[in-house]
Motif scaffolding. Structure first.
Motif, PDB file in Angstrom:
ATOM      1  N   UNK A  77       0.859  -1.182   0.000  1.00  0.00           N
ATOM      2  CA  UNK A  77       0.000   0.000   0.000  1.00  0.00           C
ATOM      3  C   UNK A  77       0.894   1.230   0.000  1.00  0.00           C
ATOM      4  N   UNK A  78       0.816   1.997  -1.078  1.00  0.00           N
ATOM      5  CA  UNK A  78       1.714   3.143  -1.241  1.00  0.00           C
ATOM      6  C   UNK A  78       1.371   4.231  -0.233  1.00  0.00           C
ATOM      7  N   UNK A  79       2.338   4.658   0.581  1.00  0.00           N
ATOM      8  CA  UNK A  79       2.068   5.705   1.569  1.00  0.00           C
ATOM      9  C   UNK A  79       1.890   7.078   0.930  1.00  0.00           C
ATOM     10  N   UNK A  85      -0.277  -1.688  -5.068  1.00  0.00           N
ATOM     11  CA  UNK A  85       0.454  -2.208  -6.223  1.00  0.00           C
ATOM     12  C   UNK A  85       1.228  -3.446  -5.804  1.00  0.00           C
ATOM     13  N   UNK A  86       1.631  -4.242  -6.807  1.00  0.00           N
ATOM     14  CA  UNK A  86       2.427  -5.441  -6.515  1.00  0.00           C
ATOM     15  C   UNK A  86       3.811  -5.082  -5.995  1.00  0.00           C
ATOM     16  N   UNK A  87       4.408  -4.001  -6.507  1.00  0.00           N
ATOM     17  CA  UNK A  87       5.730  -3.577  -6.042  1.00  0.00           C
ATOM     18  C   UNK A  87       5.925  -2.100  -6.369  1.00  0.00           C
ATOM     19  N   UNK A  88       7.034  -1.532  -5.927  1.00  0.00           N
ATOM     20  CA  UNK A  88       7.268  -0.107  -6.138  1.00  0.00           C
ATOM     21  C   UNK A  88       7.496   0.203  -7.612  1.00  0.00           C
ATOM     22  N   UNK A  89       8.059  -0.751  -8.351  1.00  0.00           N
ATOM     23  CA  UNK A  89       8.291  -0.505  -9.771  1.00  0.00           C
ATOM     24  C   UNK A  89       6.963  -0.427 -10.528  1.00  0.00           C
ATOM     25  N   UNK A 115       2.091  -0.611   5.222  1.00  0.00           N
ATOM     26  CA  UNK A 115       1.030  -1.604   5.124  1.00  0.00           C
ATOM     27  C   UNK A 115       1.224  -2.496   3.891  1.00  0.00           C
ATOM     28  N   UNK A 116       0.944  -3.788   4.059  1.00  0.00           N
ATOM     29  CA  UNK A 116       0.945  -4.735   2.937  1.00  0.00           C
ATOM     30  C   UNK A 116      -0.341  -5.544   2.987  1.00  0.00           C
ATOM     31  N   UNK A 117      -0.722  -6.112   1.838  1.00  0.00           N
ATOM     32  CA  UNK A 117      -1.939  -6.929   1.747  1.00  0.00           C
ATOM     33  C   UNK A 117      -1.537  -8.320   1.280  1.00  0.00           C
ATOM     34  N   UNK A 118      -1.846  -9.326   2.068  1.00  0.00           N
ATOM     35  CA  UNK A 118      -1.516 -10.705   1.726  1.00  0.00           C
ATOM     36  C   UNK A 118      -2.242 -11.099   0.441  1.00  0.00           C
ATOM     37  N   UNK A 119      -1.532 -11.682  -0.500  1.00  0.00           N
ATOM     38  CA  UNK A 119      -2.126 -12.074  -1.785  1.00  0.00           C
ATOM     39  C   UNK A 119      -2.996 -13.312  -1.659  1.00  0.00           C
ATOM     40  N   UNK A 124      -4.991  -7.012   5.234  1.00  0.00           N
ATOM     41  CA  UNK A 124      -4.102  -5.848   5.303  1.00  0.00           C
ATOM     42  C   UNK A 124      -3.456  -5.810   6.681  1.00  0.00           C
ATOM     43  N   UNK A 125      -2.160  -5.590   6.719  1.00  0.00           N
ATOM     44  CA  UNK A 125      -1.432  -5.675   7.982  1.00  0.00           C
ATOM     45  C   UNK A 125      -0.149  -4.862   7.900  1.00  0.00           C
ATOM     46  N   UNK A 126       0.539  -4.773   9.015  1.00  0.00           N
ATOM     47  CA  UNK A 126       1.819  -4.078   9.049  1.00  0.00           C
ATOM     48  C   UNK A 126       2.865  -4.887   8.291  1.00  0.00           C
ATOM     49  N   UNK A 127       3.974  -4.250   7.967  1.00  0.00           N
ATOM     50  CA  UNK A 127       5.046  -4.918   7.228  1.00  0.00           C
ATOM     51  C   UNK A 127       5.676  -6.002   8.101  1.00  0.00           C
ATOM     52  N   UNK A 128       5.604  -7.245   7.654  1.00  0.00           N
ATOM     53  CA  UNK A 128       6.194  -8.387   8.349  1.00  0.00           C
ATOM     54  C   UNK A 128       6.305  -9.533   7.364  1.00  0.00           C
ATOM     55  N   UNK A 129       7.090 -10.540   7.692  1.00  0.00           N
ATOM     56  CA  UNK A 129       7.332 -11.615   6.738  1.00  0.00           C
ATOM     57  C   UNK A 129       6.195 -12.615   6.665  1.00  0.00           C
ATOM     58  N   UNK A 130       5.629 -12.990   7.825  1.00  0.00           N
ATOM     59  CA  UNK A 130       4.582 -14.005   7.880  1.00  0.00           C
ATOM     60  C   UNK A 130       3.229 -13.340   8.077  1.00  0.00           C
ATOM     61  N   UNK A 131       2.252 -13.732   7.255  1.00  0.00           N
ATOM     62  CA  UNK A 131       0.910 -13.158   7.356  1.00  0.00           C
ATOM     63  C   UNK A 131       0.303 -13.482   8.714  1.00  0.00           C
TER      64      UNK A 131
END
Length: 317
Positions: A77-79, A85-89, A115-119, A124-131
């Motif tokens: 989630x772009x701040x 988006x899938x990535x910054x690019x 924030x990231x969204x598990x595919x 939607x959750x904070x930035x972390x490796x495991x959902x």
């Protein structure tokens, strides 16, 4: 003969064994149904034809999600614009198109992503490796500093603290040059011309910013940098000098030998045979006074023909 009491006791024991077996099978069936339901909720029935254990669940969906830039199991989630988006690019490509209002064009600040969204489950959750909801790894490689995820660990990603970003190729294969301000192959560690912040600029051919480019970078003999693909395109068009300093980008000794033969085979007309000119060598920086020739002028110090005329001309001295 067995007494009625003995028969009743035997029957009671058999019934208790059957009840325990039925209860155990019911528990197994319930657990299997729960795991199957979890799989269906996350969009891939085939992954859950067998009951996944905790370790298997972490890797569910690996390399099956993402974009053309990265394989990952989350979206960001772009701040800056609150878009997903899938990535910054992907973000930068969408927000910097010609059709976009010039005042609204912008790049995503990677380090500010929160924030990231598990595919797989859409949480939607904070930035972390495991959902935190479905328990899958959103990236086999994860960098909390760069907020970066990637399932393709064959790239051998690593984070460089000095660069402040993640690189690929394996930490053991690179070193960080403090003067150049970037990571270089260890093959260049013992000898490369340092240019201050050599990759903190745009490629001189395509004008894409080099420091965090996804394309391979070439370090030229002079120390300047550019995309390897751009350098190869230059060579295809017989361009063998650095666009920034004009020094030769490769060993040109064979070419200089061919020019020697061409100069010898092309005598100048009598009026020009004694004309002298001053030249500056782009390769070694020496100034020389040499006979004028229509083909090329040769440096007296390093024998390079990569020179430019600075004074004098074909008419007069």
């Amino acid at each position: 003969m067995c007494t009625f009491s003995a028969v009743l006791q035997t029957f009671s024991a058999a019934f208790e064994t059957l009840f325990n077996f039925t209860e155990a099978m019911s528990a197994i069936t319930t657990e299997w149904q729960d795991e199957l339901l979890w799989g269906k909720e996350h969009g891939d029935d085939d992954l859950f034809r067998e009951v996944p254990n905790e370790a298997d669940r972490l890797h569910t969906g690996r390399m099956k999600h993402g974009c053309v830039h990265y394989r990952r199991r989350c979206r960001i989630k772009a701040p800056c614009c609150d878009s997903v988006f899938d990535c910054r690019h992907c973000h930068n490509e969408a927000k910097n198109v010609v059709e976009e209002d010039p005042l609204k064009r912008h790049d995503l600040p990677r380090h500010k992503v929160e924030k990231v969204i598990c595919s797989l489950c859409g949480c939607e959750q904070k930035v972390q490796q495991v959902c935190e909801n479905c328990g899958v790894k959103m990236g086999e490689y994860f960098c909390a500093t760069c907020k970066f995820y990637d399932d393709d660990i064959s790239k051998k990603q690593f984070h460089c603290d000095a660069c402040g970003i993640c690189r690929v190729g394996g930490r053991d294969n690179f070193f960080h040059c403090q003067t150049c301000g970037c990571c270089y192959s260890i093959e260049l560690q013992k000898g490369h011309p340092c240019v201050e912040k050599s990759m903190h600029h745009n490629c001189p051919v395509c004008f894409e910013y080099l420091f965090d480019s996804l394309k391979d970078i070439a370090v030229l003999r002079c120390g300047h940098t550019m995309h390897l693909s751009c350098l190869e395109d230059m060579n295809l068009h017989s361009k063998y000098t650095c666009p920034m300093c004009s020094k030769s980008v490769r060993d040109m000794s064979k070419i200089w030998e061919q020019l020697d033969s061409e100069v010898a085979a092309t005598p100048m007309p009598v009026p020009y045979q004694n004309k002298m000119v001053w030249i500056l060598c782009n390769d070694c920086g020496a100034n020389s006074e040499v006979p004028f020739h229509i083909v090329a002028q040769k440096c007296l110090r390093c024998n390079s023909y990569n020179t430019r005329q600075t004074r004098g001309g074909p008419i007069g001295n």
